[in-house]
Motif scaffolding. Structure first.
Motif, PDB file in Angstrom:
ATOM      1  N   GLY A 134      20.858 -18.662  40.849  1.00 31.22           N
ATOM      2  CA  GLY A 134      21.395 -19.307  39.659  1.00 31.22           C
ATOM      3  C   GLY A 134      21.387 -18.394  38.449  1.00 31.22           C
ATOM      4  O   GLY A 134      22.365 -18.332  37.687  1.00 31.22           O
ATOM      5  N   THR A 135      20.288 -17.667  38.263  1.00 30.28           N
ATOM      6  CA  THR A 135      20.205 -16.753  37.124  1.00 30.28           C
ATOM      7  C   THR A 135      21.147 -15.576  37.320  1.00 30.28           C
ATOM      8  O   THR A 135      21.782 -15.114  36.359  1.00 30.28           O
ATOM      9  CB  THR A 135      18.757 -16.236  36.960  1.00 30.28           C
ATOM     10  OG1 THR A 135      17.852 -17.333  36.991  1.00 30.28           O
ATOM     11  CG2 THR A 135      18.606 -15.507  35.629  1.00 30.28           C
ATOM     12  N   TYR A 219      17.852 -15.048  27.788  1.00 27.47           N
ATOM     13  CA  TYR A 219      17.333 -15.955  28.805  1.00 27.47           C
ATOM     14  C   TYR A 219      15.896 -15.566  29.148  1.00 27.47           C
ATOM     15  O   TYR A 219      15.604 -14.397  29.418  1.00 27.47           O
ATOM     16  CB  TYR A 219      18.189 -15.872  30.072  1.00 27.47           C
ATOM     17  CG  TYR A 219      19.640 -16.236  29.873  1.00 27.47           C
ATOM     18  CD1 TYR A 219      20.111 -17.514  30.205  1.00 27.47           C
ATOM     19  CD2 TYR A 219      20.553 -15.315  29.347  1.00 27.47           C
ATOM     20  CE1 TYR A 219      21.438 -17.860  30.028  1.00 27.47           C
ATOM     21  CE2 TYR A 219      21.888 -15.650  29.160  1.00 27.47           C
ATOM     22  CZ  TYR A 219      22.323 -16.928  29.501  1.00 27.47           C
ATOM     23  OH  TYR A 219      23.639 -17.269  29.313  1.00 27.47           O
ATOM     24  N   CYS A 236      18.539 -19.452  25.884  1.00 28.01           N
ATOM     25  CA  CYS A 236      18.503 -20.374  27.021  1.00 28.01           C
ATOM     26  C   CYS A 236      17.164 -20.238  27.731  1.00 28.01           C
ATOM     27  O   CYS A 236      16.723 -19.126  28.025  1.00 28.01           O
ATOM     28  CB  CYS A 236      19.641 -20.072  27.990  1.00 28.01           C
ATOM     29  SG  CYS A 236      19.682 -21.156  29.447  1.00 28.01           S
ATOM     30  N   VAL A 238      15.108 -20.562  31.019  1.00 29.90           N
ATOM     31  CA  VAL A 238      15.348 -20.577  32.465  1.00 29.90           C
ATOM     32  C   VAL A 238      14.012 -20.717  33.191  1.00 29.90           C
ATOM     33  O   VAL A 238      13.095 -19.938  32.955  1.00 29.90           O
ATOM     34  CB  VAL A 238      16.057 -19.285  32.916  1.00 29.90           C
ATOM     35  CG1 VAL A 238      16.231 -19.281  34.434  1.00 29.90           C
ATOM     36  CG2 VAL A 238      17.408 -19.145  32.232  1.00 29.90           C
ATOM     37  N   ARG A 254      19.856 -24.639  25.549  1.00 34.13           N
ATOM     38  CA  ARG A 254      20.176 -24.873  26.955  1.00 34.13           C
ATOM     39  C   ARG A 254      18.918 -24.659  27.802  1.00 34.13           C
ATOM     40  O   ARG A 254      18.090 -23.804  27.497  1.00 34.13           O
ATOM     41  CB  ARG A 254      21.257 -23.911  27.435  1.00 34.13           C
ATOM     42  CG  ARG A 254      22.650 -24.203  26.902  1.00 34.13           C
ATOM     43  CD  ARG A 254      23.647 -23.195  27.462  1.00 34.13           C
ATOM     44  NE  ARG A 254      23.372 -21.833  27.027  1.00 34.13           N
ATOM     45  CZ  ARG A 254      23.451 -20.759  27.807  1.00 34.13           C
ATOM     46  NH1 ARG A 254      23.767 -20.886  29.087  1.00 34.13           N
ATOM     47  NH2 ARG A 254      23.225 -19.551  27.318  1.00 34.13           N
ATOM     48  N   ARG A 256      17.874 -24.286  31.972  1.00 30.92           N
ATOM     49  CA  ARG A 256      18.302 -24.178  33.358  1.00 30.92           C
ATOM     50  C   ARG A 256      17.055 -23.999  34.227  1.00 30.92           C
ATOM     51  O   ARG A 256      16.240 -23.119  33.979  1.00 30.92           O
ATOM     52  CB  ARG A 256      19.251 -22.987  33.559  1.00 30.92           C
ATOM     53  CG  ARG A 256      20.535 -23.072  32.756  1.00 30.92           C
ATOM     54  CD  ARG A 256      21.461 -24.142  33.299  1.00 30.92           C
ATOM     55  NE  ARG A 256      22.733 -24.171  32.580  1.00 30.92           N
ATOM     56  CZ  ARG A 256      22.963 -24.880  31.486  1.00 30.92           C
ATOM     57  NH1 ARG A 256      21.984 -25.620  30.967  1.00 30.92           N
ATOM     58  NH2 ARG A 256      24.145 -24.866  30.890  1.00 30.92           N
ATOM     59  N   TYR A 258      15.993 -23.515  38.184  1.00 32.20           N
ATOM     60  CA  TYR A 258      16.451 -23.288  39.548  1.00 32.20           C
ATOM     61  C   TYR A 258      15.339 -23.498  40.571  1.00 32.20           C
ATOM     62  O   TYR A 258      15.518 -23.220  41.752  1.00 32.20           O
ATOM     63  CB  TYR A 258      17.039 -21.889  39.662  1.00 32.20           C
ATOM     64  CG  TYR A 258      18.188 -21.695  38.695  1.00 32.20           C
ATOM     65  CD1 TYR A 258      19.337 -22.473  38.793  1.00 32.20           C
ATOM     66  CD2 TYR A 258      18.107 -20.794  37.645  1.00 32.20           C
ATOM     67  CE1 TYR A 258      20.384 -22.345  37.892  1.00 32.20           C
ATOM     68  CE2 TYR A 258      19.150 -20.643  36.740  1.00 32.20           C
ATOM     69  CZ  TYR A 258      20.278 -21.423  36.873  1.00 32.20           C
ATOM     70  OH  TYR A 258      21.309 -21.290  35.961  1.00 32.20           O
TER      71      TYR A 258
END
Length: 292
Positions: A134-135, A219, A236, A238, A254, A256, A258
């Motif tokens: 994903g990253t 990130y 973001c 992560v 954001r 994220r 994973y």
């Protein structure tokens, strides 16, 4: 890299600035990506638990130890110094300076060429399969938009550049270990590229490359990278640790993740410890694993 002119203890800001400037100066840009479609825009990715599962410096140290790059005695010595400082909390300037200086002491006496060659092997055997898809897709998205993508990590710059090259990224910023005539002295230039030092490295790179940080993205999984994340207009989180997740939610960033289920919960709890290990205590992890 020539020895530092002064061995007088430096404060955190001075060490961070020196480490950041050294990282930016050592950064290389792939020729094919030297003229991007959006030359003023870039994305910066932390590596450990953001781009890659686990700590890259741990995988490196473990791989080097298997190849007898250093002895168990050397790694235990470095681990003891780091653990004593972190657990006891000693503020003695000389002891703190010695602890930081020993962070990459296990490569002392070896050549840059050796580390680069072994780093290629270790990436293939221990790192490649740990890249978060994903990253990696996020990084590719920026590349597809004509933006440059840089890794920013506490790992040695030589290893950071190998990871970036293997992933097809623009380049990397990492910890710069002092070397003379291609041989490591065992000392760092400034400090580990960690926390505030990452911010200094990005600012130095932005000045050199003409980047508009307000248009850039960053990130990371760790609250320790807040300096890096708040430098850009598009941060973001992560696979974030608990503190970063809370901060990101509060500021509308954001997020994220994973990881899945139990793994996400477990890794979230230890993310701060992993980040700390990347500053030198990773040596202890190698020794402990070998005893199990």
């Amino acid at each position: 890299m020539t020895p530092e002119k002064s061995r007088r203890p430096l404060n955190l800001q001075q060490r961070s600035t020196l480490a950041g400037e050294a990282a930016a100066a050592a950064a290389e840009v792939e020729t094919a990506l030297a003229t991007p479609a959006n030359p003023s825009v870039a994305a910066f990715f932390d590596v450990d638990n953001t781009m890659m599962q686990g700590a890259s410096i741990f995988h490196l140290a473990k791989g080097l130890h298997r190849r007898e790059f250093f002895t168990t005695r050397e790694i235990l010595s470095a681990a003891w110094k780091q653990a004593y400082f972190r657990v006891v909390g000693v503020e003695d300037p000389d002891h703190v300076a010695e602890t930081r200086a020993s962070a990459l002491s296990f490569i002392s006496g070896h050549t840059v060429a050796e580390l680069e060659s072994l780093g290629e092997e270790i990436f293939d055997e221990a790192m490649a399969h740990r890249i978060w898809p994903g990253t990696r897709a996020l990084a590719q998205m920026h590349l597809d938009q004509g933006e440059r993508v840089w890794l920013v990590t506490a790992a040695p710059i030589e290893i950071a550049q190998i990871i970036a090259r293997r992933l097809g990224l623009t380049g990397a910023l990492g910890t710069v270990a002092e070397h003379v005539d291609g041989v490591y002295t065992g000392r760092l230039v400034g400090d580990m590229l960690h926390g505030p030092a990452k911010g200094e490295a990005i600012k130095a790179l932005a000045a050199r490359e003409g980047l508009d940080l307000d248009a850039c993205s960053a990130y990371s999984d760790s609250f320790n990278d807040l300096t890096m994340l708040t430098l850009v207009g598009d941060p973001c989180a992560v696979n974030p640790d608990a503190r970063l997740r809370g901060y990101a939610k509060q500021h509308g960033w954001r997020i994220r993740d994973y990881r899945t289920g139990r793994k996400a919960a477990r890794l979230g709890l230890v993310a701060g410890a992993v980040a700390g290990a990347a500053t030198g205590a990773v040596a202890a992890g190698v020794a402990v694993r070998r005893r199990r």
